[in-house]
Design an enzyme around this catalytic site. Structure first.
Site, PDB file in Angstrom:
ATOM      1  N   ARG A  85      -3.420   4.291  16.454  1.00  0.00           N
ATOM      2  CA  ARG A  85      -2.885   5.023  15.291  1.00  0.00           C
ATOM      3  C   ARG A  85      -4.060   5.158  14.353  1.00  0.00           C
ATOM      4  O   ARG A  85      -4.588   4.176  13.836  1.00  0.00           O
ATOM      5  CB  ARG A  85      -1.728   4.240  14.669  1.00  0.00           C
TER       6      ARG A  85
ATOM      7  N   HIS B 254      -6.161   5.511   8.429  1.00  0.00           N
ATOM      8  CA  HIS B 254      -5.400   6.287   7.439  1.00  0.00           C
ATOM      9  C   HIS B 254      -5.011   5.395   6.265  1.00  0.00           C
ATOM     10  O   HIS B 254      -5.219   4.183   6.291  1.00  0.00           O
ATOM     11  CB  HIS B 254      -4.139   6.864   8.083  1.00  0.00           C
TER      12      HIS B 254
ATOM     13  N   HIS C 297      -1.817   5.474   2.788  1.00  0.00           N
ATOM     14  CA  HIS C 297      -0.666   6.205   2.238  1.00  0.00           C
ATOM     15  C   HIS C 297      -0.337   5.747   0.834  1.00  0.00           C
ATOM     16  O   HIS C 297      -0.856   4.733   0.367  1.00  0.00           O
ATOM     17  CB  HIS C 297       0.575   6.122   3.129  1.00  0.00           C
TER      18      HIS C 297
ATOM     19  N   GLU D 295       3.226  -0.669   3.178  1.00  0.00           N
ATOM     20  CA  GLU D 295       3.713  -0.698   4.563  1.00  0.00           C
ATOM     21  C   GLU D 295       3.930  -2.139   5.007  1.00  0.00           C
ATOM     22  O   GLU D 295       3.029  -2.966   4.930  1.00  0.00           O
ATOM     23  CB  GLU D 295       2.667  -0.022   5.461  1.00  0.00           C
TER      24      GLU D 295
ATOM     25  N   HIS E 256      -6.261   1.481   6.773  1.00  0.00           N
ATOM     26  CA  HIS E 256      -6.019   0.617   7.934  1.00  0.00           C
ATOM     27  C   HIS E 256      -5.881   1.450   9.198  1.00  0.00           C
ATOM     28  O   HIS E 256      -5.749   2.675   9.135  1.00  0.00           O
ATOM     29  CB  HIS E 256      -4.755  -0.229   7.709  1.00  0.00           C
TER      30      HIS E 256
ATOM     31  N   GLU F 267       5.986   9.534   8.070  1.00  0.00           N
ATOM     32  CA  GLU F 267       4.853   9.176   8.914  1.00  0.00           C
ATOM     33  C   GLU F 267       3.970  10.407   9.192  1.00  0.00           C
ATOM     34  O   GLU F 267       2.807  10.272   9.548  1.00  0.00           O
ATOM     35  CB  GLU F 267       5.410   8.556  10.204  1.00  0.00           C
TER      36      GLU F 267
HETATM   37 MN    MN Z   1       0.075   2.956   7.847  1.00  0.00          MN
END
Ligand code: MN
Ligand code: MN
Length: 378
Positions: free
Chosen positions: A91, A94, A96, A100, A139, A161
């Site tokens: 993943r 990124h 946000h 999280e 992360h 997401e």
């Molecule tokens: Mn994340």
């Protein structure tokens, strides 16, 4: 004639058989919706959404699906993502706007976090382990040799997401001269930069944690972003066990959690949370929950592994194991500290004449209340 070989929405003299079209498989999974208890009343909003009904975004080597305020309008404060990453699958790096909170349900994952103080955390997690990444902190996640699956809970029901800030998109949207100047290199050095997001993509399974840590400065954060909850024994109660994860494990958290195991027939007692919404993710078993609200509103829901439940703050509820297997459910809250109000404790600590006179209960109940020792599971 009623076909009594299949369930009918009949409760005593209330209800009648279904005469028109029906979806017997789905009705069978939600018996308390299909034939609601007669104690249900009013029009509480829907508080159940199965991940099976959530759009699944398939990517190279993994997938992601989410249940947010768009799927369940009551989810104002919290949203949840379920993600699968195959061996080595990443993943993308990124960040946000939301915090999280994550719980590993299968396989093993490697989480890498670099924070605003320059601290670096690279750690491997297994089922039952938890991480907390505060808002804005970059992360990435990678599946180890067995791949991984996990859920992510965010402290805003509007989270998606599909709307995170990605390193590929950041680079693609900077003028090439700016990228070059930022790193003090010629533009040609960056000619291979991806033009679009990678999001979920394959890489080789990474080297061991020890090897990777040796490649980097040894600069772990004073407060870990990872809590190896799988290594911590639960608090045991008659009928089940719990683990609390909150500001004590993650000083910077905006989310707390209660992980509950309930034996068949056992029940998480009637309670509510004074200051935060509760998001539930069912990992094992089958359960039901009634939610009570003013004025004279109550609705009962059924849940099973893979389902999401939700309880807005201050509304009374319980969780009852209605299956033959243990229930494993995680409750995540939009508060730093885990807190609840227990119906039993409230009644036990109120002057007995008041309780007796209000509820018209006898000494059997009053004696049981005096023995009350604040059980979380009973
Ligand atoms: Mn994340
Ligand atoms: Mn609760």
């Amino acid at each position: 004639m009623d076909d009594m070989s299949v369930a009918q929405p009949i409760n005593g003299t209330h209800g009648a058989s279904v005469a028109g079209p029906r979806n017997i498989q789905l009705e069978g999974q939600v018996p308390d919706i299909f034939a609601a208890p007669l104690t249900d009343k009013g029009s509480l909003p829907n508080l159940h959404f199965p991940f099976a009904f959530a759009h699944n975004r398939l990517e190279d080597g993994g997938w992601a699906r989410e249940v947010t305020v768009r799927e369940m309008p009551a989810m104002k404060e919290l949203a949840i993502v379920n993600m699968r990453l195959g061996p080595g699958v990443v993943r993308e790096l990124h960040w946000h706007k939301e915090a999280e909170w994550s719980y590993i349900t299968a396989g093993k994952a490697r989480l890498t976090v670099v924070d605003a103080d320059g601290y670096l955390s690279v750690d491997d997690l297994e089922p039952g382990d938890i991480w907390l990444v505060p808002s804005g902190v970059p992360h990435s996640i990678q599946g180890l040799e067995e791949g991984t699956e996990f859920v992510l809970v965010f402290d805003d029901g509007n989270f998606s997401e599909n709307q995170t800030l990605l390193i590929t998109e950041l680079m693609a949207h900077l003028p090439p001269s700016v990228v070059a100047k930022n790193f003090g290199l010629p533009e040609a050095a960056f000619k291979g930069l991806p033009k679009e997001e990678k999001y979920i993509f394959r890489l080789p399974v990474p080297a061991s944690l020890d090897e990777v840590r040796k490649q980097l400065p040894n600069n772990p954060p004073p407060q870990s972003y990872v809590f190896h909850a799988s290594k911590v024994p639960p608090n045991k109660f008659d009928g089940g066990s719990t683990k609390v994860v909150d500001v004590k494990q993650f000083p910077e958290t905006t989310l707390s959690a209660l992980i509950i195991e309930l034996e068949p027939g056992a029940m998480r007692e009637v309670h509510w949370h004074p200051d935060g919404d509760e998001l539930q993710y069912y990992i094992k078993g089958e359960a039901r929950m009634t939610v009570f609200d003013a004025t004279n509103n109550a609705r009962t829901f059924n849940y099973r592994a893979g389902d999401v439940g939700y309880v807005p703050k201050t509304l009374a509820h319980y969780i009852e194991n209605t299956g033959t297997e243990p229930v494993l459910v995680i409750n995540v809250f939009s508060t730093r500290r885990y807190r609840d109000v227990s119906l039993n404790q409230w009644m036990a600590l109120t002057p007995p004449d008041m309780v007796r006179g209000t509820l018209d209960i006898d000494d059997t109940v009053m004696k049981a209340l005096r023995r009350e020792r604040r059980p979380v599971v009973r």
